[in-house]
Design a protein around this motif. Sequence first.
Motif, PDB file in Angstrom:
ATOM      1  N   LYS A   1       0.830  -1.205   0.000  1.00  0.00           N
ATOM      2  CA  LYS A   1       0.000   0.000   0.000  1.00  0.00           C
ATOM      3  C   LYS A   1       0.866   1.258   0.000  1.00  0.00           C
ATOM      4  O   LYS A   1       0.515   2.262  -0.621  1.00  0.00           O
ATOM      5  CB  LYS A   1      -0.935  -0.014   1.203  1.00  0.00           C
ATOM      6  N   ALA A   2       2.005   1.198   0.685  1.00  0.00           N
ATOM      7  CA  ALA A   2       2.910   2.347   0.721  1.00  0.00           C
ATOM      8  C   ALA A   2       3.470   2.646  -0.660  1.00  0.00           C
ATOM      9  O   ALA A   2       3.776   3.802  -0.983  1.00  0.00           O
ATOM     10  CB  ALA A   2       4.047   2.094   1.699  1.00  0.00           C
ATOM     11  N   ALA A   3       3.618   1.624  -1.488  1.00  0.00           N
ATOM     12  CA  ALA A   3       4.205   1.789  -2.819  1.00  0.00           C
ATOM     13  C   ALA A   3       3.202   2.257  -3.865  1.00  0.00           C
ATOM     14  O   ALA A   3       3.590   2.549  -5.007  1.00  0.00           O
ATOM     15  CB  ALA A   3       4.830   0.465  -3.266  1.00  0.00           C
ATOM     16  N   GLN A   4       1.933   2.336  -3.503  1.00  0.00           N
ATOM     17  CA  GLN A   4       0.918   2.752  -4.469  1.00  0.00           C
ATOM     18  C   GLN A   4       1.187   4.173  -4.969  1.00  0.00           C
ATOM     19  O   GLN A   4       1.548   5.057  -4.196  1.00  0.00           O
ATOM     20  CB  GLN A   4      -0.477   2.685  -3.843  1.00  0.00           C
ATOM     21  N   LYS A   5       0.993   4.378  -6.270  1.00  0.00           N
ATOM     22  CA  LYS A   5       1.216   5.674  -6.886  1.00  0.00           C
ATOM     23  C   LYS A   5       0.055   6.623  -6.571  1.00  0.00           C
ATOM     24  O   LYS A   5      -1.095   6.211  -6.473  1.00  0.00           O
ATOM     25  CB  LYS A   5       1.366   5.541  -8.398  1.00  0.00           C
TER      26      LYS A   5
END
Length: 221
Positions: free
Chosen positions: A206-210
Amino acid sequence: MKKIFKACLIACSLASIPVLSSFSVNAAQTQQADPYVLFENVTQQAFDRFQTEWPKVQDDPERLKTIIREELLPYVDYEYAAFKVLGKHVRDIKSEDRQAFVDAFKDYIVTVYAQLFKQYKETQKIVVEQTRGLNGDKIVVVKSRIVEPGRPDISVIFKLIYRNDKWGAFDMEAEGISMLNTKRKEIGAAIDRVGIKAIIDDLNDKAAQKIKINQKEPNND
């Protein structure tokens, strides 16, 4: 705008938590004595930067994460928040897994706030309620309002704790939703079923979501 903000907050809180750049060292040390003054200055500086860099953010929405990291994250006690989210499970988790959870949670907070503040409008400003006496309190509630002409104010409440010789935000409540409590319930229900490593992986994903900003997003409530 108010409904859009609330919808975004609910969506983030189902997987999330809470708030807060960078003053000079001397200024920051002075303001640490009063969390209300600190919070007012930090949030105002963050909103000033939103306004200044918003054209660049619209071209590159991921820039929001940079602003959050530099302007808000230094004033978030993400370790305390992470441990509160883990609750009773924190003592049963290996030390390396606890640290991995804290690290993932920190990056996750950045993305959550970036998602929330992508609703920012250049006509908005933030107003923090007047300072009151501390009386030795270690946890304080700071009330603020996001104000936009012609629209209802959005009430945002932050909880700050004095720990390790500084103040840090560990929870945010907007429209009656506490992100800390919401996330704690979610983790508590899932940790025995899927395990801490799966939860850490989910936070990292989720942290890597753009960050995406819909330029044609309606402004109507």
